[in-house]
Design a protein around this motif. Structure first.
Motif, mmCIF file in Angstrom:
data_model
loop_
_atom_site.group_PDB
_atom_site.id
_atom_site.type_symbol
_atom_site.label_atom_id
_atom_site.label_comp_id
_atom_site.label_asym_id
_atom_site.label_seq_id
_atom_site.Cartn_x
_atom_site.Cartn_y
_atom_site.Cartn_z
ATOM 1 N N SER A 211 0.835 -1.211 0.000
ATOM 2 C CA SER A 211 0.000 0.000 0.000
ATOM 3 C C SER A 211 0.868 1.258 0.000
ATOM 4 O O SER A 211 1.779 1.406 0.811
ATOM 5 C CB SER A 211 -0.929 0.006 1.214
ATOM 6 N N MET A 215 -4.814 5.858 -2.026
ATOM 7 C CA MET A 215 -6.280 5.784 -1.981
ATOM 8 C C MET A 215 -6.820 6.530 -0.753
ATOM 9 O O MET A 215 -7.702 7.374 -0.856
ATOM 10 C CB MET A 215 -6.710 4.310 -1.965
ATOM 11 N N VAL A 276 -4.155 -3.242 6.425
ATOM 12 C CA VAL A 276 -3.671 -3.593 7.761
ATOM 13 C C VAL A 276 -3.209 -5.050 7.777
ATOM 14 O O VAL A 276 -3.929 -5.929 7.282
ATOM 15 C CB VAL A 276 -4.805 -3.413 8.805
ATOM 16 N N ALA A 277 -2.055 -5.306 8.361
ATOM 17 C CA ALA A 277 -1.570 -6.694 8.462
ATOM 18 C C ALA A 277 -2.541 -7.507 9.313
ATOM 19 O O ALA A 277 -2.974 -7.052 10.373
ATOM 20 C CB ALA A 277 -0.192 -6.707 9.102
ATOM 21 N N ASP A 278 -2.886 -8.683 8.837
ATOM 22 C CA ASP A 278 -3.766 -9.571 9.616
ATOM 23 C C ASP A 278 -2.966 -10.367 10.639
ATOM 24 O O ASP A 278 -3.511 -10.852 11.623
ATOM 25 C CB ASP A 278 -4.489 -10.543 8.685
ATOM 26 N N LEU A 307 -11.529 -2.771 12.184
ATOM 27 C CA LEU A 307 -12.816 -2.546 11.531
ATOM 28 C C LEU A 307 -13.915 -3.388 12.172
ATOM 29 O O LEU A 307 -15.031 -2.909 12.393
ATOM 30 C CB LEU A 307 -12.678 -2.880 10.038
ATOM 31 N N GLY A 322 -15.670 0.099 4.880
ATOM 32 C CA GLY A 322 -14.424 -0.667 4.815
ATOM 33 C C GLY A 322 -13.986 -0.834 3.371
ATOM 34 O O GLY A 322 -14.735 -0.527 2.436
ATOM 35 N N PHE A 323 -12.786 -1.311 3.199
ATOM 36 C CA PHE A 323 -12.278 -1.683 1.878
ATOM 37 C C PHE A 323 -12.058 -3.185 1.884
ATOM 38 O O PHE A 323 -11.826 -3.783 2.944
ATOM 39 C CB PHE A 323 -10.951 -0.977 1.588
ATOM 40 N N ALA A 324 -12.115 -3.788 0.715
ATOM 41 C CA ALA A 324 -11.762 -5.201 0.605
ATOM 42 C C ALA A 324 -10.797 -5.343 -0.562
ATOM 43 O O ALA A 324 -11.152 -5.018 -1.705
ATOM 44 C CB ALA A 324 -13.009 -6.045 0.355
ATOM 45 N N LYS A 337 -17.500 -9.558 4.135
ATOM 46 C CA LYS A 337 -16.880 -8.613 5.074
ATOM 47 C C LYS A 337 -17.876 -7.540 5.513
ATOM 48 O O LYS A 337 -17.877 -7.116 6.664
ATOM 49 C CB LYS A 337 -15.638 -7.960 4.441
ATOM 50 N N LYS A 341 -18.449 -7.542 9.471
ATOM 51 C CA LYS A 341 -17.904 -6.393 10.185
ATOM 52 C C LYS A 341 -18.954 -5.305 10.437
ATOM 53 O O LYS A 341 -18.624 -4.217 10.904
ATOM 54 C CB LYS A 341 -16.690 -5.828 9.438
ATOM 55 N N ASN A 349 -11.809 -3.878 -4.268
ATOM 56 C CA ASN A 349 -10.897 -3.723 -5.414
ATOM 57 C C ASN A 349 -10.068 -4.981 -5.553
ATOM 58 O O ASN A 349 -9.729 -5.646 -4.582
ATOM 59 C CB ASN A 349 -10.024 -2.455 -5.365
#
Ligand code: PMT
Length: 399
Positions: A211, A215, A276-278, A307, A322-324, A337, A341, A349
């Motif tokens: 990233s 965006m 974000v790192a999971d 989130l 949120g974004f996916a 999601k 969430k 995207n």
């Protein structure tokens, strides 16, 4: 962003006059109609022809210009302007404008203009800090002018201090804020997350993703232009902090969780564009991990899902977007999601689609709510930001 808008650019006699050429060019690139007025002293630094070539309009310098006898030039320009921008402004022009003195073309025109006015002073530090100059700028601000503070640094006169003309890109942000958008988000608090997180392995290495922050920064910038009170929580990026935002810098997913949840209850809208790192290493080594010839394994543990937490603690009337980021089955996974969430909107995207995802200036998104799906096609990230904000505003209106 400035199509159909007329900017009257007043250029005064200081070394920064040469930077006004770049500013004029930036305004033209945004499709503004730019008319330049120069003071007599400004002509000692830059030739009017430079501005004429950049703006394709006659550069006005003389009160007694007889080229267009059918119109009173300074009144005609004042009426045409959507914005007056005096950049660079000398101490002299600030003093004259603050006291209504109009003894040349620039001051007469500005006094006749009723549109919003912005002034960007640039001068020697002592001249800038002189209480007389400060009083004049304060007076202008009292009359509704926006005063852009000069920056600190090495000045042309050899002194170091406050008085430098800001980057023309920075000044452009003020023009965009004044002219480019309707203020339909005024009164709303919007929190945006952007960029990657970094999860440390040892003092030298970390796990991250691609990233760039583009965006999320575009969303923050456009929301601020549209009048929102914007907080941008960002992981490490190489981008300029967007003007008119409250900026919070974070590194890890844990930092992001802490900084977002500390501010979430005060927000009307939260938009989570950060990647974000999971997972993070379950143990961060104190010393640099040494090389070895045997296979290496890094045990990982889950990071907090900010989130999801926000979704289960959503405030009354708050909107959560949120974004996916997916590589296949975009709509199905994004919808999962959205539900899991408790989101109002999810922006899907697919990194495998050309022009979409990480690092690009464009994105290809699908906007999904409980009962709608929209795929507007490839757009700049600023345009995507506009679509997301429009959608959220319409959801807000629906209640
Ligand atoms: O920054 P750019 O280079 O411009 O690229 C933009 C982008 C591709 C990063 C952006 O468009 C995007 O898709 N961001 C979300 C990427 C992502 O992490 O997607 P996800 O499906 O893994 O996560 C889903 C949502 O949960 C995201 O809103 C994410 O911010 C959030 N999340 C995820 C994990 C976690 N631990 N906490 C979270 O809050």
């Amino acid at each position: 962003m400035l199509k159909g808008k007329t900017v009257l650019l007043g250029v005064c006699g200081g070394i920064a006059a040469y930077k006004a050429c770049e500013l004029a060019s930036l305004l033209v690139k945004q499709h503004a109609e730019v008319h330049v007025i120069m003071t007599k002293n400004a002509e000692e630094f830059v030739r009017p022809l430079t501005f004429e070539a950049l703006t394709k309009h006659r550069c006005v310098t003389d009160t007694f210009d007889r080229e267009h006898p059918e119109e009173v030039t300074h009144i005609a320009l004042a009426q045409k302007a959507d914005l007056v921008l005096i950049a660079p402004a000398t101490a002299n022009i600030a003093a004259k404008l603050a006291h209504g003195i109009c003894d040349d073309m620039m001051t007469s025109t500005v006094l006749a203009a009723r549109c919003p006015k912005v002034i960007a002073p640039a001068m020697n530090t002592n001249m800038y800090e002189n209480p007389v100059t400060q009083d004049n700028l304060e007076r202008l601000s009292g009359y509704g002018w926006t005063v852009i503070e000069p920056v600190s640094g090495l000045l042309a006169c050899g002194d170091t201090g406050k008085g430098k003309f800001p980057d023309p890109q920075f000044i452009l942000q003020y023009v965009l804020k004044e002219l480019a958008f309707e203020k339909d988000l005024a009164g709303l608090r919007v929190l945006v997350t952007a960029g990657p997180t970094r999860e440390a392995l040892d003092p030298v290495r970390y796990i991250t993703n691609h990233s760039s922050g583009k965006m999320g920064y575009a969303i923050a910038r456009i929301a601020a232009f549209r009048g929102a009170d914007v907080t941008l929580v960002s992981g490490p990026t190489a981008l300029e902090i967007p003007a008119f935002t409250n900026f919070v810098s974070i590194t890890s997913a844990e930092d992001l969780f802490r900084e977002v949840t500390a501010r979430s209850s005060a927000q009307d809208i939260i938009i989570k564009a950060a990647a974000v790192a999971d997972y993070r290493p379950s143990h961060v080594a104190d010393e640099k991990i040494r090389k070895s010839d045997s296979d290496m394994f890094i045990p990982l543990e889950r990071t907090p899902d900010t989130l999801r937490h926000l979704g289960s603690h959503k405030q009354e009337g708050q909107l959560l977007c949120g974004f996916a980021m997916e590589t296949s089955n975009l709509e199905e996974r994004a919808r999962e999601k959205l539900k899991k969430k408790n989101l109002d909107l999810i922006v899907g995207n697919n990194v495998k689609v050309p022009g979409a995802g990480f690092g690009t200036d464009t994105n290809v998104v699908t906007l999904i709510t409980e009962d709608s799906v929209e795929s507007p096609g490839i757009m700049s990230k600023e345009e995507v930001a506009g679509c997301i904000l429009d959608k959220l505003l319409s959801l807000r209106k629906q209640g």
